[in-house]
Design an enzyme around this catalytic site. Structure first.
Site, PDB file in Angstrom:
ATOM      1  N   GLU A  28       4.177  18.824 -32.734  1.00 53.20           N
ATOM      2  CA  GLU A  28       2.725  18.652 -32.701  1.00 53.20           C
ATOM      3  C   GLU A  28       2.243  18.402 -34.116  1.00 53.20           C
ATOM      4  O   GLU A  28       2.811  18.927 -35.086  1.00 53.20           O
ATOM      5  CB  GLU A  28       2.025  19.901 -32.135  1.00 53.20           C
ATOM      6  CG  GLU A  28       0.498  19.762 -32.184  1.00 53.20           C
ATOM      7  CD  GLU A  28      -0.257  20.833 -31.422  1.00 53.20           C
ATOM      8  OE1 GLU A  28       0.321  21.891 -31.137  1.00 53.20           O
ATOM      9  OE2 GLU A  28      -1.448  20.596 -31.130  1.00 53.20           O
TER      10      GLU A  28
ATOM     11  N   CYS B  68      -2.192  21.388 -28.379  1.00 53.35           N
ATOM     12  CA  CYS B  68      -3.638  21.280 -28.148  1.00 53.35           C
ATOM     13  C   CYS B  68      -4.217  19.946 -28.587  1.00 53.35           C
ATOM     14  O   CYS B  68      -5.301  19.575 -28.114  1.00 53.35           O
ATOM     15  CB  CYS B  68      -4.355  22.411 -28.866  1.00 53.35           C
ATOM     16  SG  CYS B  68      -4.028  24.015 -28.130  1.00 53.35           S
TER      17      CYS B  68
ATOM     18  N   ASN C 178      -1.715  19.854 -21.213  1.00 48.67           N
ATOM     19  CA  ASN C 178      -0.988  20.786 -22.087  1.00 48.67           C
ATOM     20  C   ASN C 178      -1.213  22.198 -21.583  1.00 48.67           C
ATOM     21  O   ASN C 178      -0.638  22.581 -20.575  1.00 48.67           O
ATOM     22  CB  ASN C 178      -1.427  20.612 -23.545  1.00 48.67           C
ATOM     23  CG  ASN C 178      -0.791  21.642 -24.466  1.00 48.67           C
ATOM     24  OD1 ASN C 178       0.413  21.852 -24.377  1.00 48.67           O
ATOM     25  ND2 ASN C 178      -1.563  22.284 -25.302  1.00 48.67           N
ATOM     26  N   GLU C 179      -2.061  22.963 -22.261  1.00 52.41           N
ATOM     27  CA  GLU C 179      -2.332  24.321 -21.770  1.00 52.41           C
ATOM     28  C   GLU C 179      -3.610  24.281 -20.947  1.00 52.41           C
ATOM     29  O   GLU C 179      -4.636  24.819 -21.349  1.00 52.41           O
ATOM     30  CB  GLU C 179      -2.476  25.287 -22.943  1.00 52.41           C
ATOM     31  CG  GLU C 179      -1.158  25.806 -23.456  1.00 52.41           C
ATOM     32  CD  GLU C 179      -1.319  26.827 -24.569  1.00 52.41           C
ATOM     33  OE1 GLU C 179      -2.432  26.966 -25.106  1.00 52.41           O
ATOM     34  OE2 GLU C 179      -0.319  27.472 -24.905  1.00 52.41           O
TER      35      GLU C 179
HETATM   36  O1  AHR Z   1       1.907  25.623 -30.912  1.00 52.63           O
HETATM   37  C1  AHR Z   1       0.582  25.829 -31.279  1.00 52.63           C
HETATM   38  C2  AHR Z   1      -0.357  25.783 -30.101  1.00 52.63           C
HETATM   39  O2  AHR Z   1      -0.077  26.814 -29.220  1.00 52.63           O
HETATM   40  C3  AHR Z   1      -0.268  24.564 -29.244  1.00 52.63           C
HETATM   41  O3  AHR Z   1      -1.007  23.523 -29.746  1.00 52.63           O
HETATM   42  C4  AHR Z   1      -0.823  25.018 -27.939  1.00 52.63           C
HETATM   43  O4  AHR Z   1      -0.283  24.345 -26.851  1.00 52.63           O
HETATM   44  C5  AHR Z   1      -0.551  26.503 -27.919  1.00 52.63           C
HETATM   45  O5  AHR Z   1      -1.688  27.221 -27.684  1.00 52.63           O
END
Ligand code: AHR
Length: 699
Positions: A88, A286, A417-418
């Site tokens: 990321e 994120c 993603n989340e």
């Molecule tokens: O890895 C950091 C963050 O943790 C990522 O962006 C997210 O998916 C999770 O909350």
């Protein structure tokens, strides 16, 4: 209590010798039996007590267990994707990280157009340096810098770029400067200088403009640096008369990964390649979701000529008030084509994650109405065509035009993603239907939210299983205790139906000092937990630590797998744990038991075993999380013969809070040795707080 008997030391010494003899060759039960017999025959209580004490002390330093490994009873296939990496653009992971561009805000598109730039000298008139916005004429890259010169001599007027927390400059390396410009003036000269921290010039080049007219042209000049500098900077001095417009001011080192011009930082990518990861997930995290939908990651805006890739703010720019990074943007010089290419370079299956029509639910939580979801779904369909379609398809042609006619062999795709809640499920259903109809072989990765045990998780888990989701992505950022006590998490997961992707995890230890929280305790607890992932490879098909990279001067989130500054990078203990698992993946899980039970915490031991059918080896991973040495006899069933020698790789530290650093990058790192093997039993003595990987050829 009587006086010590004369000669009781002799008894004690004798007993200890016998103890270690039994301990070494026969096992602890026999030692106790023997000790009992000796004690019964002794009359002196004090001596007896001392001997018992001695035995207790010895018991704390040495313990012994016998494990059974059924080598000929494979219980699950380990997927080639099993151990992978999560990338990321966080902590300066891409811009200022693996993307080797050294100029910050090269196209003047940051919120503050001159952020990262300083004007040098004294402009003759107000407005000699102006930012022009072309607006809709050039929506992806509207701004440029206009410089008006009035017969300026070299060194009178210029601009300075500070780089991303400085520029890392290496002695003897060639630096490639380029710029897009347009000018009506015939003879303007740009003098480029690289400077060290004390403003000494350590490299310079001269670029005489070669074109005039209204067209934007790109021109380049290269020069070699004469010194190594951790936090350098760049000056551009202007000489001549007239006006010049500048955009895409760029500086790259020659020594990028695979020497690709405008490529990636080789030392960082090498650390990834060394892991031989099964997959690479990108671009997050994120940033896929964005603070709001405007700031979501849109892959189509990240391909093609870099000057046409529209920059956006990075949501980690402002996410944490205690770690602000006002200069953190995504230029997308590193875009989806480059991610696919990276995956191919390092032999990892690409796993792109796409926005599902929801912005980050910790931030704006904006939703796209279901009735307007089509463009998002179309992005997913087009991405599959971009990755796999041949040059007769619309998007396959785009890929081929970028220099990659062959398919990128995309088989995995993440939707969201989340993300969580019924809003996620209803959007996911639309994506799934459309994708499966057109591409039934693409496996979809679905979100189970932010944490591994909550109402949110339970809701999603139930819904996703009812949908027969291909792969469920679970995230766990937890304390070391959680990782130790969850080594059995997947033992009772259903063997059929959805598979698991441990998509983001990291053990967060509290008692650490400084920024670097990647201590040995955290890594050891991950190693222990991962024995459970491997044991359950029938269910867990993929796993990756997160986040991957952190810049020492630009991080937002810690712990992280790999730490970098502008010149160096090092793997944390967690990195070496991940690497050991990936390099010792094996092909089939075989049972390893202690008293007929899986090894998941008894006497603080954790173990998994597998065979590698390609090499004919048994691979045993064993964590000793106790403070005592433990002797482990591995008793192998279902083998005819073992090679006389195996290879033992060990990570160990007595200090659970020790870390790696730039000064001591290998403080906690794997050490290899040969291990002699006799018959069908292997004695593996595990030092306190150690992670052990044994490989031995079997027949
Ligand atoms: O890895 C950091 C963050 O943790 C990522 O962006 C997210 O998916 C999770 O909350």
């Amino acid at each position: 209590m009587g006086n010590p008997a004369p000669g009781s030391n002799k008894y004690a010494m004798f007993l200890l010798h016998v103890y270690s003899f039994f301990n070494k060759y026969l096992g602890l039960q026999n030692v106790y039996f023997f000790a009992q017999t000796v004690f019964q025959s002794m009359k002196h209580t004090t001596t007896c007590c001392l001997l018992i004490l001695a035995l207790i002390v010895c018991r704390q330093t040495i313990a012994q267990h016998t494990f059974t490994i059924q080598v000929n009873k494979p219980v699950a296939t380990i997927q080639p994707t099993m151990w992978g990496i999560f990338f990321e653009d966080i902590n300066l992971g891409a811009d200022g990280g693996i993307y080797a561009e050294m100029v910050k805000n090269r196209s003047f598109e940051f919120n503050k157009p001159l952020m990262g730039w300083t004007i040098l000298g004294k402009p003759a008139t107000e407005g000699d340096f102006t930012i022009i916005n072309r607006g809709n004429d050039h929506a992806a890259n509207p701004r440029f810098l206009r410089v008006a010169l009035h017969n300026n001599a070299k060194g009178s007027i210029g601009i300075n770029n500070e780089g991303f927390r400085g520029m890392g400059i290496k002695n003897g390396i060639r630096y490639d400067f380029s710029v897009m410009y347009r000018t009506a003036a015939a003879n303007i000269t740009l003098h480029i200088e690289l400077l060290d921290e004390k403003n000494t010039v350590v490299g310079n080049g001269t670029l005489k403009t070669g074109f005039t007219g209204n067209e934007w042209k790109k021109q380049a000049v290269s020069f070699t640096a004469a010194a190594t500098v951790l936090k350098g900077k760049m000056n551009i001095w202007f000489e001549g008369d007239g006006t010049i417009d500048l955009d895409m001011v760029s500086l790259f080192p020659e020594d990028t990964w695979k020497k690709r011009p405008g490529g990636m930082r080789a030392d960082m990518i090498q650390l990834l390649a060394d892991m031989k990861p099964g997959f690479i997930r990108f671009p997050g995290g994120c940033i896929v979701e964005g603070f709001d939908l405007n700031q979501r990651y849109q892959w189509k805006k990240t391909i093609g000529p870099i000057e046409d890739r529209q920059l956006i703010i990075n949501r980690w720019n402002f996410e944490f008030a205690h770690r602000p990074a006002p200069d953190y943007f995504q230029t997308f010089g590193l875009g989806f084509f480059e991610y696919f290419q990276l995956a191919e370079d390092i032999g990892a299956a690409p796993l792109p994650i796409l926005n599902c029509g929801m912005a980050c639910q910790f931030n704006s939580a904006e939703l796209v109405p279901l009735s307007e979801l089509d463009p998002y779904v179309q992005d997913a369909l087009d991405l599959i065509e971009f990755a796999n379609g041949d040059a007769t398809t619309k998007w396959g042609k785009v890929r081929a035009g970028m220099g990659h006619p062959a398919s990128f062999n995309l088989t995995l795709l993440g939707i969201g993603n989340e993300n969580w809640g019924p809003q996620y499920i209803e959007r996911l259903k639309v994506f799934t239907k459309a994708i499966k109809e057109k591409y039934p072989n693409i496996k979809l990765v679905n979100s189970s939210g932010t944490d591994p045990n909550s109402d949110r998780f339970n809701y999603l888990n139930t819904e996703l299983r009812a949908m027969n989701a291909d792969i469920i992505d679970e995230h766990y950022y937890r304390k070391p205790e959680w990782f130790f006590s969850n080594a059995k998490r997947y033992d009772n997961y259903p063997r059929s139906g959805s598979k698991i992707f441990g998509g983001e995890y990291a053990s967060h230890a509290d008692k650490t000092t400084g920024d670097n929280k990647n201590c040995w305790l955290a890594a050891l607890s991950e190693a222990a937990f991962m024995t459970g992932l491997e044991r359950n490879a029938a269910v867990v098909n993929m796993a990756s630590y997160a986040p991957l990279f952190a810049h020492v001067d630009g991080w937002q989130w810690t712990p992280d797998l790999i730490w970098v500054n502008n010149l160096q990078s090092y793997g944390t203990p967690d990195y070496y744990v991940q690497k050991l698992y990936a390099l010792n993946k094996g092909t089939h899980v075989v049972p390893i038991t202690l008293n007929k039970e899986v090894v998941a915490g008894q006497d603080s031991l954790y173990a998994a075993a597998c065979i590698d059918s390609a090499t004919g080896e048994l691979i045993v991973k064993l964590v000793n999380a106790s403070n005592k040495e433990q002797i482990n006899v591995l008793s192998l069933e279902g083998v005819k013969k073992l090679a006389p020698q195996g290879k033992l790789t060990v990570m160990q530290s007595d200090n659970l809070y020790s870390v790696n650093s730039f000064a001591a990058p290998q403080n906690i790192a794997p050490k290899e040795s040969a291990l002699a093997v006799k018959g069908k039993q292997i004695k593996l003595t595990a030092t306190p707080y150690s992670f052990n990987v044994l490989r031995v050829k079997v027949r």
